[in-house]
Motif scaffolding. Structure first.
Motif, PDB file in Angstrom:
ATOM      1  N   SER A 134       8.896  14.902  -3.476  1.00 48.03           N
ATOM      2  CA  SER A 134      10.217  14.327  -3.201  1.00 48.03           C
ATOM      3  C   SER A 134      10.037  13.340  -2.056  1.00 48.03           C
ATOM      4  CB  SER A 134      11.202  15.427  -2.820  1.00 48.03           C
ATOM      5  OG  SER A 134      12.438  14.867  -2.418  1.00 48.03           O
ATOM      6  N   ILE A 135      10.232  12.052  -2.333  1.00 48.57           N
ATOM      7  CA  ILE A 135       9.913  11.005  -1.362  1.00 48.57           C
ATOM      8  C   ILE A 135      11.168  10.231  -0.985  1.00 48.57           C
ATOM      9  CG2 ILE A 135       8.673   8.813  -1.032  1.00 48.57           C
ATOM     10  CD1 ILE A 135       6.444   9.947  -2.795  1.00 48.57           C
ATOM     11  N   GLU A 136      11.324  10.001   0.303  1.00 46.77           N
ATOM     12  CA  GLU A 136      12.356   9.102   0.810  1.00 46.77           C
ATOM     13  C   GLU A 136      11.688   8.092   1.742  1.00 46.77           C
ATOM     14  OE1 GLU A 136      15.892  11.079   2.239  1.00 46.77           O
ATOM     15  OE2 GLU A 136      15.880  12.539   0.583  1.00 46.77           O
ATOM     16  N   TRP A 137      12.396   6.993   2.007  1.00 48.89           N
ATOM     17  CA  TRP A 137      11.791   5.851   2.699  1.00 48.89           C
ATOM     18  C   TRP A 137      12.502   5.576   4.026  1.00 48.89           C
ATOM     19  CZ3 TRP A 137       7.904   3.929  -0.441  1.00 48.89           C
ATOM     20  CH2 TRP A 137       7.124   2.904   0.107  1.00 48.89           C
ATOM     21  N   LEU A 138      11.731   5.139   5.008  1.00 49.66           N
ATOM     22  CA  LEU A 138      12.284   4.720   6.286  1.00 49.66           C
ATOM     23  C   LEU A 138      11.899   3.273   6.542  1.00 49.66           C
ATOM     24  CD1 LEU A 138      13.841   5.662   8.845  1.00 49.66           C
ATOM     25  CD2 LEU A 138      11.601   6.106   9.892  1.00 49.66           C
ATOM     26  N   GLY A 139      12.909   2.427   6.793  1.00 51.14           N
ATOM     27  CA  GLY A 139      12.653   1.020   7.033  1.00 51.14           C
ATOM     28  C   GLY A 139      13.550   0.468   8.126  1.00 51.14           C
ATOM     29  N   VAL A 140      13.622  -0.847   8.180  1.00 50.03           N
ATOM     30  CA  VAL A 140      14.439  -1.565   9.164  1.00 50.03           C
ATOM     31  C   VAL A 140      15.430  -2.436   8.397  1.00 50.03           C
ATOM     32  CG1 VAL A 140      14.388  -3.261  11.050  1.00 50.03           C
ATOM     33  CG2 VAL A 140      12.559  -1.559  10.852  1.00 50.03           C
ATOM     34  N   PRO A 141      16.664  -2.525   8.844  1.00 55.22           N
ATOM     35  CA  PRO A 141      17.642  -3.354   8.127  1.00 55.22           C
ATOM     36  C   PRO A 141      17.179  -4.814   8.018  1.00 55.22           C
ATOM     37  CG  PRO A 141      18.724  -2.018   9.807  1.00 55.22           C
ATOM     38  CD  PRO A 141      17.252  -1.873  10.034  1.00 55.22           C
ATOM     39  N   LEU A 188      12.034  -4.592  -1.804  1.00 55.18           N
ATOM     40  CA  LEU A 188      10.829  -4.187  -2.518  1.00 55.18           C
ATOM     41  C   LEU A 188      10.747  -2.703  -2.823  1.00 55.18           C
ATOM     42  CD1 LEU A 188       7.916  -6.289  -0.926  1.00 55.18           C
ATOM     43  CD2 LEU A 188       9.180  -6.709  -3.036  1.00 55.18           C
ATOM     44  N   VAL A 189      11.331  -1.862  -1.989  1.00 55.24           N
ATOM     45  CA  VAL A 189      11.190  -0.412  -2.214  1.00 55.24           C
ATOM     46  C   VAL A 189      11.920  -0.022  -3.488  1.00 55.24           C
ATOM     47  CG1 VAL A 189      11.768   1.882  -1.319  1.00 55.24           C
ATOM     48  CG2 VAL A 189      10.896   0.115   0.226  1.00 55.24           C
ATOM     49  N   PRO A 190      11.235   0.643  -4.408  1.00 55.78           N
ATOM     50  CA  PRO A 190      11.879   1.032  -5.674  1.00 55.78           C
ATOM     51  C   PRO A 190      13.114   1.900  -5.449  1.00 55.78           C
ATOM     52  CG  PRO A 190       9.499   1.279  -5.823  1.00 55.78           C
ATOM     53  CD  PRO A 190       9.805   0.981  -4.384  1.00 55.78           C
ATOM     54  N   ASP A 191      14.056   1.777  -6.375  1.00 53.72           N
ATOM     55  CA  ASP A 191      15.349   2.461  -6.232  1.00 53.72           C
ATOM     56  C   ASP A 191      15.231   3.983  -6.213  1.00 53.72           C
ATOM     57  OD1 ASP A 191      16.642   0.046  -6.149  1.00 53.72           O
ATOM     58  OD2 ASP A 191      17.125   0.010  -8.295  1.00 53.72           O
ATOM     59  N   GLN A 192      14.142   4.522  -6.770  1.00 50.65           N
ATOM     60  CA  GLN A 192      14.062   5.984  -6.831  1.00 50.65           C
ATOM     61  C   GLN A 192      13.784   6.623  -5.471  1.00 50.65           C
ATOM     62  OE1 GLN A 192      11.688   3.983  -8.340  1.00 50.65           O
ATOM     63  NE2 GLN A 192       9.733   5.056  -8.522  1.00 50.65           N
ATOM     64  N   PRO A 237       0.815  -1.223   0.000  1.00 43.86           N
ATOM     65  CA  PRO A 237       0.000   0.000   0.000  1.00 43.86           C
ATOM     66  C   PRO A 237       0.847   1.270   0.000  1.00 43.86           C
ATOM     67  CG  PRO A 237      -0.850  -1.571   1.598  1.00 43.86           C
ATOM     68  CD  PRO A 237       0.476  -2.095   1.140  1.00 43.86           C
ATOM     69  N   ALA A 238       1.980   1.238   0.715  1.00 48.93           N
ATOM     70  CA  ALA A 238       2.851   2.420   0.761  1.00 48.93           C
ATOM     71  C   ALA A 238       3.478   2.691  -0.599  1.00 48.93           C
ATOM     72  CB  ALA A 238       3.933   2.225   1.824  1.00 48.93           C
ATOM     73  N   ILE A 239       3.913   1.636  -1.281  1.00 48.10           N
ATOM     74  CA  ILE A 239       4.508   1.808  -2.607  1.00 48.10           C
ATOM     75  C   ILE A 239       3.472   2.325  -3.598  1.00 48.10           C
ATOM     76  CG2 ILE A 239       5.548   0.582  -4.561  1.00 48.10           C
ATOM     77  CD1 ILE A 239       6.875  -1.290  -2.468  1.00 48.10           C
ATOM     78  N   ALA A 240       2.262   1.776  -3.538  1.00 50.77           N
ATOM     79  CA  ALA A 240       1.200   2.236  -4.437  1.00 50.77           C
ATOM     80  C   ALA A 240       0.879   3.706  -4.195  1.00 50.77           C
ATOM     81  CB  ALA A 240      -0.052   1.385  -4.238  1.00 50.77           C
ATOM     82  N   THR A 241       0.894   4.120  -2.933  1.00 55.73           N
ATOM     83  CA  THR A 241       0.632   5.523  -2.613  1.00 55.73           C
ATOM     84  C   THR A 241       1.757   6.416  -3.123  1.00 55.73           C
ATOM     85  OG1 THR A 241      -0.596   4.842  -0.628  1.00 55.73           O
ATOM     86  CG2 THR A 241       0.142   7.142  -0.741  1.00 55.73           C
ATOM     87  N   ALA A 242       3.004   5.976  -2.935  1.00 54.39           N
ATOM     88  CA  ALA A 242       4.139   6.743  -3.427  1.00 54.39           C
ATOM     89  C   ALA A 242       4.064   6.937  -4.932  1.00 54.39           C
ATOM     90  CB  ALA A 242       5.447   6.049  -3.040  1.00 54.39           C
TER      91      ALA A 242
END
Length: 376
Positions: free
Chosen positions: A38-45, A52-56, A26-31
């Motif tokens: 200008s979008i950046e992502w926060l995740g866990v190692p 899955l998060v796109p390279d852009q 859902p987060a990727i579809a929203t992005a």
């Protein structure tokens, strides 16, 4: 809708989504529905987002876990880690000059929401389940807006500002069937197809029931695609040309569009995909899901007439076998398909993107305020 000119800096959004496809898709579809930001992502190692998060979208990571079990030494360690994570997110938000955050819940939502609100930044949370998770229930009053996948969730969040938007799905589910990738499985076009979906948590008990039922279904002319997951020790104990056991299948939109009926777990993301595919289903909630939230999800579909609901602990092979035959009755199948179609929210990502645009500061207003401040 927020617009930017060539001289304006686009609003900057930090998306916090981690762990499972139910949070990430859902987060990727929203992005993808916010191309002007200008979008950046926060995740866990070492979680699924690293793949899955796109390279852009630049990916930042923090260490965070949930509070598990009874209070004790582990609770103290988790609390210390949470405080450290809040500090790290605060520094990221300030140094990156972000205008707001969007999160789809889970452990990572807590430090993200708390850090953003401590800086006066808007925080939008999307809750996909009919029974909101603990983080959502605790922190929803601190959020600017809580977007809901199921309207039924609102009664659990009495102090939050909520709006029901459905749950965004992967973009392939919204494509016309003619442009979807081919199914690439040797299944005739004129036979009923049963698809069995175990979900990310696996479904060994359901897999065993399905293999017991398969001979009778196949004798009746049904073909089966059984997504077993990769943790089933008995996966090779049954075989038939009309039964295809696969650990997973990449082109799920194509598969569900071709299917006649599904047997499935009841994660919010999977249910959304079933509805978008207009697919009747037999739902067997994962019995160990937090607070049994999958049962709450499944009850929404059952009440709407889009699915049959069975608890794993009570379900027998005979019951499952009969339920599939009943659902394939032409009249029942048509009614259930219509009900599933009515539950579908195909523009969920667009609704959520519009909500985010309205919540983030307007760049032109910001620039005017900054210019006024510099001349005063």
């Amino acid at each position: 809708m927020t617009e930017t000119t060539q001289d304006q800096t686009p609003p900057k959004l930090l998306i916090a989504a981690s762990g499972t496809g139910g949070h990430l898709f859902p987060a990727i579809a929203t992005a993808e529905a916010l191309p002007e930001l200008s979008i950046e992502w926060l995740g866990v190692p070492d979680r699924l987002e690293t793949k899955l998060v796109p390279d852009q979208y630049p990916l930042h990571t923090i260490q965070v876990t949930g509070f598990q079990g009874k209070p004790g030494l582990g609770t103290i360690k988790t609390l210390i880690r949470l405080i450290g994570a809040i500090g790290k997110v605060r520094r990221l938000l300030k140094s990156g000059k972000f205008d707001g955050v969007f999160t789809t819940g889970g452990y990572i939502a807590a430090p993200t929401i708390l850090a953003a609100r401590s800086l006066g930044l808007p925080a939008i949370l999307h809750e996909s389940n009919a029974l909101p998770g603990k983080v959502t229930r605790l922190l929803s009053p601190r959020c600017t807006t809580v977007a809901l996948g199921f309207a039924a969730a609102a009664k659990h969040l009495p102090r939050a500002k909520t709006v029901t938007v459905g749950t965004p799905v992967r973009s392939t589910f919204l494509q016309h069937p003619e442009v979807l990738p081919p199914l690439d499985l040797p299944i005739p076009s004129n036979v009923p197809l049963l698809v069995v979906i175990g979900g990310s948590q696996g479904a060994v008990a359901v897999n065993q029931l399905v293999r017991q039922c398969a001979p009778a279904w196949i004798d009746a002319g049904i073909w089966i695609v059984h997504l077993t997951g990769d943790n089933d020790p008995d996966v090779e104990t049954y075989s038939h040309p009309h039964y295809m056991a696969l650990p997973f299948f990449e082109h799920m939109a194509t598969l569900l569009r071709r299917a006649t009926v599904a047997v499935s777990r009841a994660g919010a993301g999977t249910l959304t995909e079933l509805a978008i595919a207009h697919l009747p289903s037999i739902l067997i909630p994962y019995p160990y899901a937090a607070e049994d939230h999958q049962t709450h999800n499944a009850k929404v579909f059952e009440a709407a007439g889009a699915a049959r609901l069975f608890q794993q602990r009570d379900l027998t092979a005979d019951q499952l076998q009969s339920a599939v035959f009943e659902l394939l009755n032409p009249a029942i199948l048509a009614a259930t398909k219509t009900a599933a179609t009515q539950l579908a929210v195909s523009d969920s990502a667009t609704q959520l993107a519009d909500l985010i645009r309205l919540t983030l500061p307007d760049p032109s207003t910001q620039e005017t305020a900054e210019a006024t401040s510099s001349h005063s």
